[in-house]
Design a protein around this motif. Structure first.
Motif, PDB file in Angstrom:
ATOM      1  N   MET A  46       0.867  -1.199   0.000  1.00  0.00           N
ATOM      2  CA  MET A  46       0.000   0.000   0.000  1.00  0.00           C
ATOM      3  C   MET A  46       0.892   1.234   0.000  1.00  0.00           C
ATOM      4  N   GLN A  47       1.198   1.739  -1.187  1.00  0.00           N
ATOM      5  CA  GLN A  47       2.109   2.873  -1.294  1.00  0.00           C
ATOM      6  C   GLN A  47       1.511   3.983  -2.153  1.00  0.00           C
ATOM      7  N   ASP A  48       1.599   5.192  -1.636  1.00  0.00           N
ATOM      8  CA  ASP A  48       1.154   6.360  -2.371  1.00  0.00           C
ATOM      9  C   ASP A  48       1.960   6.487  -3.666  1.00  0.00           C
ATOM     10  N   GLN A  49       1.258   6.753  -4.735  1.00  0.00           N
ATOM     11  CA  GLN A  49       1.812   6.913  -6.081  1.00  0.00           C
ATOM     12  C   GLN A  49       2.216   5.585  -6.730  1.00  0.00           C
ATOM     13  N   LYS A  50       1.952   4.477  -6.060  1.00  0.00           N
ATOM     14  CA  LYS A  50       2.241   3.161  -6.655  1.00  0.00           C
ATOM     15  C   LYS A  50       0.961   2.335  -6.754  1.00  0.00           C
ATOM     16  N   THR A  51       0.283   2.108  -5.641  1.00  0.00           N
ATOM     17  CA  THR A  51      -0.956   1.330  -5.652  1.00  0.00           C
ATOM     18  C   THR A  51      -2.177   2.193  -5.348  1.00  0.00           C
ATOM     19  N   ILE A  52      -1.949   3.339  -4.724  1.00  0.00           N
ATOM     20  CA  ILE A  52      -3.008   4.314  -4.461  1.00  0.00           C
ATOM     21  C   ILE A  52      -2.437   5.709  -4.677  1.00  0.00           C
ATOM     22  N   LYS A  53      -3.338   6.678  -4.795  1.00  0.00           N
ATOM     23  CA  LYS A  53      -2.888   8.055  -4.995  1.00  0.00           C
ATOM     24  C   LYS A  53      -3.814   8.973  -4.196  1.00  0.00           C
ATOM     25  N   PHE A  54      -3.223   9.874  -3.454  1.00  0.00           N
ATOM     26  CA  PHE A  54      -3.999  10.862  -2.716  1.00  0.00           C
ATOM     27  C   PHE A  54      -4.268  12.060  -3.624  1.00  0.00           C
ATOM     28  N   GLU A  55      -5.534  12.383  -3.821  1.00  0.00           N
ATOM     29  CA  GLU A  55      -5.955  13.543  -4.600  1.00  0.00           C
ATOM     30  C   GLU A  55      -6.765  14.434  -3.666  1.00  0.00           C
ATOM     31  N   GLY A  56      -6.098  15.379  -3.038  1.00  0.00           N
ATOM     32  CA  GLY A  56      -6.783  16.216  -2.051  1.00  0.00           C
ATOM     33  C   GLY A  56      -7.221  15.358  -0.881  1.00  0.00           C
ATOM     34  N   LYS A  57      -8.517  15.324  -0.640  1.00  0.00           N
ATOM     35  CA  LYS A  57      -9.055  14.498   0.450  1.00  0.00           C
ATOM     36  C   LYS A  57      -9.547  13.146  -0.054  1.00  0.00           C
ATOM     37  N   LYS A  58      -9.327  12.884  -1.310  1.00  0.00           N
ATOM     38  CA  LYS A  58      -9.795  11.650  -1.936  1.00  0.00           C
ATOM     39  C   LYS A  58      -8.615  10.724  -2.221  1.00  0.00           C
ATOM     40  N   ILE A  59      -8.862   9.431  -2.117  1.00  0.00           N
ATOM     41  CA  ILE A  59      -7.833   8.437  -2.442  1.00  0.00           C
ATOM     42  C   ILE A  59      -8.279   7.696  -3.697  1.00  0.00           C
ATOM     43  N   GLU A  60      -7.397   7.640  -4.680  1.00  0.00           N
ATOM     44  CA  GLU A  60      -7.687   6.993  -5.954  1.00  0.00           C
ATOM     45  C   GLU A  60      -6.914   5.677  -6.068  1.00  0.00           C
ATOM     46  N   PRO A  61      -7.563   4.622  -6.582  1.00  0.00           N
ATOM     47  CA  PRO A  61      -6.833   3.367  -6.832  1.00  0.00           C
ATOM     48  C   PRO A  61      -5.963   3.492  -8.070  1.00  0.00           C
ATOM     49  N   LEU A  62      -4.824   2.830  -8.071  1.00  0.00           N
ATOM     50  CA  LEU A  62      -3.938   2.858  -9.238  1.00  0.00           C
ATOM     51  C   LEU A  62      -3.796   1.492  -9.914  1.00  0.00           C
ATOM     52  N   LEU A  63      -4.382   0.454  -9.331  1.00  0.00           N
ATOM     53  CA  LEU A  63      -4.259  -0.879  -9.935  1.00  0.00           C
ATOM     54  C   LEU A  63      -5.479  -1.240 -10.782  1.00  0.00           C
ATOM     55  N   ASN A  64      -6.214  -0.225 -11.207  1.00  0.00           N
ATOM     56  CA  ASN A  64      -7.360  -0.456 -12.082  1.00  0.00           C
ATOM     57  C   ASN A  64      -7.007  -0.188 -13.542  1.00  0.00           C
ATOM     58  N   ASP A  65      -5.710  -0.176 -13.845  1.00  0.00           N
ATOM     59  CA  ASP A  65      -5.232   0.083 -15.198  1.00  0.00           C
ATOM     60  C   ASP A  65      -5.350  -1.119 -16.123  1.00  0.00           C
ATOM     61  N   LYS A  66      -5.553  -2.308 -15.546  1.00  0.00           N
ATOM     62  CA  LYS A  66      -5.741  -3.531 -16.329  1.00  0.00           C
ATOM     63  C   LYS A  66      -6.514  -4.524 -15.465  1.00  0.00           C
TER      64      LYS A  66
END
Length: 142
Positions: A46-66
Motif C-alpha cells: 500500500m504505497q502512495d503513487q504506486k498502488t493508491i494516490k492521494f488527490e486532495g481528500k480523496k484516495i484513488e486506486p492505481l491498480l485499475n489500469d488492467k
C-alpha cells in the motif's frame, strides 16, 4: 527508523505486486482475521503513487489500469455459518476491501472451512474446497 536496505525490499515487494495480473494469497483464519505477516505484506504494497494516490481528500486506486484477479484461500477450524460470515470473517472482508481499494476488481475466495480436530474432518474440508478449484480457475481466465 527504516533502513535503506529495508526500504529497498519494501519497494521491490510493491513493484512485484504491481507487475502481476493475478494474485493468490493463502492464509489461515487467526482470531477471525489473518496472520500478522500478511498484514505486514499489505502494509508494504500500500504505497502512495504506486498502488493508491492521494488527490486532495480523496484516495484513488492505481491498480485499475488492467484486469487483475485476487484469489484468497483461507482455512479455518470451524464452520462459519454463511449468515455470520460478513460479521465474523474479518480477515476475508479486509483482504477483499483492501484489494478493491487498490483497484483490483475481480476477487475470488476459496474457503477451506471446518478443518476441525481430526484427520477425517480436515480431509473432508479439503475435499469440499478442492471441488471448487476448477470454478475459481475458470473465473480467472482473461
Amino acid at each position: 527508523m527504516i533502513k535503506n536496505k529495508e526500504k529497498k525490499k519494501i519497494r521491490e515487494l510493491c513493484d512485484q505486486f504491481i507487475s502481476a495480473n493475478a494474485y493468490v494469497i493463502s492464509a489461515p483464519m487467526w482470531s477471525l482475521s489473518f496472520p500478522a505477516p500478511l498484514k505486514e505484506y499489505i502494509d508494504c504494497i500500500m504505497q502512495d503513487q504506486k498502488t493508491i494516490k492521494f488527490e486532495g481528500k480523496k484516495i484513488e486506486p492505481l491498480l485499475n489500469d488492467k484486469l487483475r484477479t485476487m484469489v484468497y484461500i483461507q482455512s479455518s477450524g470451524g464452520n462459519v455459518p454463511w449468515m455470520l460470515r460478513p460479521i465474523m470473517n474479518k480477515g476475508l472482508n479486509y483482504i477483499e476491501d483492501i484489494m478493491k481499494f487498490m483497484g483490483i476488481k475481480k476477487f475470488e475466495e476459496l474457503l477451506v472451512d471446518a478443518t476441525g480436530f481430526t484427520e477425517e474432518e480436515k480431509q473432508e474440508a479439503i475435499n469440499k474446497a478442492s471441488s471448487k478449484i476448477d470454478d475459481v480457475i475458470d473465473s480467472m481466465k482473461f
